[in-house]
Scaffold this active site. Sequence first.
Site, PDB file in Angstrom:
ATOM      1  N   CYS A  42       0.830  -1.216   0.000  1.00 42.04           N
ATOM      2  CA  CYS A  42       0.000   0.000   0.000  1.00 42.04           C
ATOM      3  C   CYS A  42       0.861   1.261   0.000  1.00 42.04           C
ATOM      4  CB  CYS A  42      -0.905   0.025   1.224  1.00 42.04           C
ATOM      5  SG  CYS A  42      -1.980  -1.413   1.294  1.00 42.04           S
ATOM      6  N   ARG A  70      13.349 -15.006  13.654  1.00 40.92           N
ATOM      7  CA  ARG A  70      12.041 -15.591  14.013  1.00 40.92           C
ATOM      8  C   ARG A  70      11.990 -17.101  13.830  1.00 40.92           C
ATOM      9  NH1 ARG A  70       7.475 -11.207  12.053  1.00 40.92           N
ATOM     10  NH2 ARG A  70       8.667  -9.385  12.669  1.00 40.92           N
ATOM     11  N   TYR A 427     -14.099  17.934  21.250  1.00 38.82           N
ATOM     12  CA  TYR A 427     -14.236  19.238  20.592  1.00 38.82           C
ATOM     13  C   TYR A 427     -13.178  20.190  21.099  1.00 38.82           C
ATOM     14  CZ  TYR A 427     -15.590  24.115  20.304  1.00 38.82           C
ATOM     15  OH  TYR A 427     -15.550  25.458  20.122  1.00 38.82           O
TER      16      TYR A 427
END
Length: 454
Positions: A42, A70, A427
């Site tokens: 992406c 890993r 807000y």
Amino acid sequence: MRIVVIGGVAAGMSAASQAKRRAPSADVVVFERGGWISYASCGIPYNLIDPARTLDDLVVLQAEEARKDRGIDVRVRHEVLAIRPDRKVVEVRDLDQCAVREEPYDRLIVATGAAPVRPPLPGIDLPGVFVLRTLPEGAVLKRHLAESGPREAAILGGGYIGMEMAEALRRRGLAVTILERAEQILAGYHDEIARTALEELRRNEVRVQTGVSVAGIAQGTTPRLLVVQTDQGAVAADLVLVATGIRPDVALARAAGLKLGPSGAIAVDDRQRTNVPHVFAAGDCAEATHRVSGLPVWVPLGTTANKQGKIAGANAAGADERFAGIVGSAAFKLFDIEVGRTGLGMREVRELGLDAVASVSRHRTRGHSYPGSRTIRTVLFVERETGRLLGAQMAGGDAVAKRIDVFAAALQADMTVSEVEQLDLTYAPPFAPVYDPILIAAGVAMKDLAARKP
Ligand code: NAD
């Protein structure tokens, strides 16, 4: 225990990493036919904008690191040719040595992804015509931009890649024309949202032709020039990007007897199991359950691939985890605006036979008199009878993607628009007006529902 994963990008590497974490003594093997694993596809359009950046930036984990750090046996340039569930083996070709071998598995995870649709047009294979999905495809396009210095690009398809690449190529200084077959760009979006995107494209001098039928691509008068022939005339370009959608890569799965769902992607249950014992599937090749409709759908997106992969990996290693499903949230940036959606759109609403109202609202994004306020346009799809929120789409300035996330959470919680209107949102003038555009949109939807009660 031997866990084999086919495909080493988002879902595949998430699955492998999770399997190894859950069952450290298991043998976890990943076969990836490409040369790279675990990269952020992406990010390719944003990488292409900057000639100085290397595409290696997008690689999250190198094969060597996966092996050393890993303990995952990653084999790149290894293509799985067949799955034989009766004998629990896969047939694998080592692409460098051309040797084909059988590899056994106890659990198999299919994470073969999706592939670009290449319309069968004359000239689709000419040099100068590109698709963009994988890192190698990104590298080829980046090299063309650097070495051939193209000046004019034609993009076939006004969907996600079309939008992101229109911006990337404009920023690289190219003139850009989008040729979209449908009557509007961004086919899954309400026309209010598609129109906002169209205005932004035009403001940035991107030419857009919709309702256009591309007949073929031909060589132009010079070796680098191509001509895209359409029913609305010819478009000259020295770079043609084909971004006409993707399709799940299910050839291996289908041949092995894995059941495909109504969308054509692999049918899975919420544990990522397929119909074949010991075989899981995850990511862009698999379906997911849409939480709003309750139906299996194919919405191939990055986060879903990572989450499904993680669950497939855990369950292959003996866990019992479930994927919660999706609500179909997606967003993209287009020059100075953001566009996003979540939930059902009008097309899905119609297909499902739901009686819904599409409520359109516009609002400013910041506090009264605070500088830099922009406009957000919102469309909410709301079930007429119950007031249940079915979907939301937004386009405009300031935090559209993050506001869409609020609607995504509301969908996941099965809220009505009346409940959305009651949400206690933040807000302060730099971030929102006293009533955030989310609350305004919900309030407008309530009025629209009341006005259109049968
Ligand atoms: P897409 O489905 O978003 O858009 C394809 C477009 O091409 C549609 O509008 C379609 O009408 C049009 N089209 C089809 N055939 C055509 C033809 N012959 N001539 C002209 N137009 C034609 O697909 P995409 O843009 O190729 O992107 C592929 C996938 O990548 C998306 O489905 C999405 O999953 C993913 N993606 C997501 C994001 C994001 O979420 N930000 C960004 C990029 C890619």
